[in-house]
Design a protein around this motif. Structure first.
Motif, PDB file in Angstrom:
ATOM      1  N   ILE A  65      13.586  -7.012   2.250  1.00  0.00           N
ATOM      2  CA  ILE A  65      12.265  -6.499   1.946  1.00  0.00           C
ATOM      3  C   ILE A  65      12.348  -4.975   1.885  1.00  0.00           C
ATOM      4  O   ILE A  65      12.715  -4.325   2.860  1.00  0.00           O
ATOM      5  CB  ILE A  65      11.240  -6.938   3.006  1.00  0.00           C
ATOM      6  CG1 ILE A  65      11.186  -8.472   3.083  1.00  0.00           C
ATOM      7  CG2 ILE A  65       9.867  -6.372   2.682  1.00  0.00           C
ATOM      8  CD1 ILE A  65      10.795  -9.145   1.792  1.00  0.00           C
ATOM      9  N   ASP A  66      12.022  -4.411   0.737  1.00  0.00           N
ATOM     10  CA  ASP A  66      12.112  -2.969   0.528  1.00  0.00           C
ATOM     11  C   ASP A  66      10.811  -2.314   1.009  1.00  0.00           C
ATOM     12  O   ASP A  66       9.962  -1.917   0.213  1.00  0.00           O
ATOM     13  CB  ASP A  66      12.368  -2.675  -0.941  1.00  0.00           C
ATOM     14  CG  ASP A  66      12.667  -1.200  -1.197  1.00  0.00           C
ATOM     15  OD1 ASP A  66      12.785  -0.441  -0.215  1.00  0.00           O
ATOM     16  OD2 ASP A  66      12.772  -0.812  -2.377  1.00  0.00           O
ATOM     17  N   GLU A  67      10.681  -2.196   2.314  1.00  0.00           N
ATOM     18  CA  GLU A  67       9.479  -1.611   2.911  1.00  0.00           C
ATOM     19  C   GLU A  67       9.846  -0.298   3.589  1.00  0.00           C
ATOM     20  O   GLU A  67      10.629  -0.275   4.536  1.00  0.00           O
ATOM     21  CB  GLU A  67       8.867  -2.566   3.949  1.00  0.00           C
ATOM     22  CG  GLU A  67       7.607  -2.024   4.602  1.00  0.00           C
ATOM     23  CD  GLU A  67       7.137  -2.904   5.756  1.00  0.00           C
ATOM     24  OE1 GLU A  67       5.993  -3.396   5.697  1.00  0.00           O
ATOM     25  OE2 GLU A  67       7.918  -3.093   6.714  1.00  0.00           O
ATOM     26  N   THR A  68       9.319   0.795   3.096  1.00  0.00           N
ATOM     27  CA  THR A  68       9.565   2.101   3.696  1.00  0.00           C
ATOM     28  C   THR A  68       8.287   2.758   4.186  1.00  0.00           C
ATOM     29  O   THR A  68       8.325   3.869   4.712  1.00  0.00           O
ATOM     30  CB  THR A  68      10.253   3.040   2.693  1.00  0.00           C
ATOM     31  OG1 THR A  68       9.430   3.174   1.534  1.00  0.00           O
ATOM     32  CG2 THR A  68      11.622   2.490   2.287  1.00  0.00           C
ATOM     33  N   SER A  69       7.150   2.076   4.002  1.00  0.00           N
ATOM     34  CA  SER A  69       5.869   2.630   4.427  1.00  0.00           C
ATOM     35  C   SER A  69       4.935   1.499   4.835  1.00  0.00           C
ATOM     36  O   SER A  69       4.967   0.403   4.245  1.00  0.00           O
ATOM     37  CB  SER A  69       5.225   3.445   3.304  1.00  0.00           C
ATOM     38  OG  SER A  69       3.917   3.855   3.672  1.00  0.00           O
ATOM     39  N   ARG A  70       4.134   1.770   5.863  1.00  0.00           N
ATOM     40  CA  ARG A  70       3.126   0.812   6.306  1.00  0.00           C
ATOM     41  C   ARG A  70       1.742   1.173   5.772  1.00  0.00           C
ATOM     42  O   ARG A  70       0.735   0.590   6.176  1.00  0.00           O
ATOM     43  CB  ARG A  70       3.102   0.772   7.827  1.00  0.00           C
ATOM     44  CG  ARG A  70       4.384   0.269   8.460  1.00  0.00           C
ATOM     45  CD  ARG A  70       4.624  -1.194   8.183  1.00  0.00           C
ATOM     46  NE  ARG A  70       3.616  -2.020   8.834  1.00  0.00           N
ATOM     47  CZ  ARG A  70       3.462  -3.326   8.612  1.00  0.00           C
ATOM     48  NH1 ARG A  70       4.232  -3.949   7.723  1.00  0.00           N
ATOM     49  NH2 ARG A  70       2.535  -3.999   9.249  1.00  0.00           N
ATOM     50  N   ALA A  71       1.678   2.122   4.857  1.00  0.00           N
ATOM     51  CA  ALA A  71       0.402   2.493   4.253  1.00  0.00           C
ATOM     52  C   ALA A  71      -0.155   1.309   3.465  1.00  0.00           C
ATOM     53  O   ALA A  71       0.589   0.438   2.995  1.00  0.00           O
ATOM     54  CB  ALA A  71       0.576   3.700   3.333  1.00  0.00           C
ATOM     55  N   THR A  72      -1.469   1.271   3.319  1.00  0.00           N
ATOM     56  CA  THR A  72      -2.111   0.194   2.578  1.00  0.00           C
ATOM     57  C   THR A  72      -1.566   0.142   1.156  1.00  0.00           C
ATOM     58  O   THR A  72      -1.504   1.142   0.453  1.00  0.00           O
ATOM     59  CB  THR A  72      -3.629   0.397   2.544  1.00  0.00           C
ATOM     60  OG1 THR A  72      -4.127   0.369   3.885  1.00  0.00           O
ATOM     61  CG2 THR A  72      -4.314  -0.691   1.728  1.00  0.00           C
ATOM     62  N   GLY A  73      -1.139  -1.045   0.756  1.00  0.00           N
ATOM     63  CA  GLY A  73      -0.520  -1.235  -0.544  1.00  0.00           C
ATOM     64  C   GLY A  73       0.986  -1.121  -0.532  1.00  0.00           C
ATOM     65  O   GLY A  73       1.631  -1.403  -1.547  1.00  0.00           O
ATOM     66  N   SER A  74       1.551  -0.711   0.606  1.00  0.00           N
ATOM     67  CA  SER A  74       3.006  -0.545   0.712  1.00  0.00           C
ATOM     68  C   SER A  74       3.649  -1.502   1.697  1.00  0.00           C
ATOM     69  O   SER A  74       4.878  -1.584   1.755  1.00  0.00           O
ATOM     70  CB  SER A  74       3.338   0.891   1.138  1.00  0.00           C
ATOM     71  OG  SER A  74       2.900   1.813   0.175  1.00  0.00           O
ATOM     72  N   ARG A  75       2.840  -2.198   2.485  1.00  0.00           N
ATOM     73  CA  ARG A  75       3.412  -3.133   3.447  1.00  0.00           C
ATOM     74  C   ARG A  75       4.149  -4.258   2.708  1.00  0.00           C
ATOM     75  O   ARG A  75       3.697  -4.729   1.667  1.00  0.00           O
ATOM     76  CB  ARG A  75       2.319  -3.686   4.365  1.00  0.00           C
ATOM     77  CG  ARG A  75       1.752  -2.622   5.302  1.00  0.00           C
ATOM     78  CD  ARG A  75       0.715  -3.170   6.268  1.00  0.00           C
ATOM     79  NE  ARG A  75      -0.560  -3.457   5.626  1.00  0.00           N
ATOM     80  CZ  ARG A  75      -1.519  -2.555   5.435  1.00  0.00           C
ATOM     81  NH1 ARG A  75      -1.338  -1.303   5.812  1.00  0.00           N
ATOM     82  NH2 ARG A  75      -2.657  -2.905   4.854  1.00  0.00           N
TER      83      ARG A  75
END
Length: 294
Positions: free
Chosen positions: A34-44
């Protein structure tokens, strides 16, 4: 199998990484991550977004973003010779070779996990793109470690990694740990907790986490001299365990027996970059180091 078992028993680094056994007819592993580098809305999850909706409202679609993690088996090996006379006169000689090879293979693999550059060896955590390096304090003296360093390192570790976290240190750092104090008025109190004995804890602790001296940490004052690490976020593949072999033919003319041990593995952190939190001003990572204090 005996050498491999002892490698994991004695390996304070190796025993903590996540292991995957590679099957037959394969020399590597490709994982979808899972390419997740931010927990901002729309990026989770790399792009998933949920919505609060009223009855009959439409919902905008979203989906996770996937990355690729590729591991390819590398080989580490040790080779030794001994005379037939020594084998006949010293019954423990085979055991000595087993122990020596165990320690050497463990050393090389663990050093790769910490410092490896990925060239024919694992990719290490020190200097990795996903590792957070905390800056030194303003005016901090060279080759020192202070309480503020420890606080900021802990603050930069991903919260979900804290249950599995340990501190790896170069043993030269211990004096700095024992001298750390928390200023209270005009005095101070110690903040480092030495071990209470094997029956209580086998290791000293800092913020309740074990402090483990290892040979692979850098010298005092250099990046990697202290590491706050959750190695469950480090992925290692292996195949077939340690392969041992002996031969009387290689050195037949000099009446020597040859012993060899090989181990195939590879590894790298599962993260590709630090994580930007939903709310907060600094990035987080399972692995945190301290910048050079020169």
């Amino acid at each position: 199998s005996g050498i491999e078992q002892r490698m994991y028993e004695m390996g304070q680094v190796l025993s903590r990484v996540r292991q995957v056994e590679i099957g037959a007819n394969s020399n590597g592993l490709v994982l979808r991550t899972i390419d997740e580098t931010s927990r901002a809305t729309g990026s989770r999850w790399g792009g998933v977004r949920g919505y609060w909706v009223d009855e009959a409202d439409s919902i905008t679609d979203s989906k996770p973003k996937f990355g690729r993690l590729e591991l390819k088996l590398r080989k580490v090996a040790a080779l030794g010779y001994t005379t037939d006379e020594l084998l006949a006169d010293a019954a423990a000689m085979t055991s000595i070779y087993d122990t020596a090879f165990t320690e050497e293979l463990t050393f090389l693999v663990e050093d790769g996990i910490i410092n490896g550059d990925g060239a024919a060896k694992p990719l290490g955590i020190v200097g990795h793109a996903a590792t957070v390096s905390v800056a030194k304090e303003t005016g901090q003296a060279a080759a020192t470690f202070v309480y503020e360093n420890a606080i900021k390192m802990r603050m930069r570790q991903w919260g979900k990694s804290r249950p599995n976290a340990v501190w790896f240190i170069n043993q030269d750092l211990e004096q700095q740990l024992h001298q750390m104090t928390l200023n209270v008025g005009t005095g101070g109190v110690p903040v480092y907790l030495p071990a209470g004995g094997v029956s209580v804890s086998g290791y000293d602790s800092l913020f309740g986490k074990p402090v483990i001296p290892i040979e692979y940490c850098a010298t005092l004052g250099t990046v990697g001299d202290i590491i706050l690490a959750d190695l469950s976020q480090y992925l290692m593949i292996r195949k077939g365990g340690v392969q041992q072999a002996s031969s009387m033919h290689v050195k037949f003319t000099t009446d020597e027996m040859t012993f060899r041990a090989t181990y195939r593995c590879d590894g790298q952190p599962g993260w590709t970059a630090p994580l930007t939190p939903f709310k907060g001003s600094v990035t987080l990572s399972p692995i945190v180091t301290l910048a050079t204090r020169a």
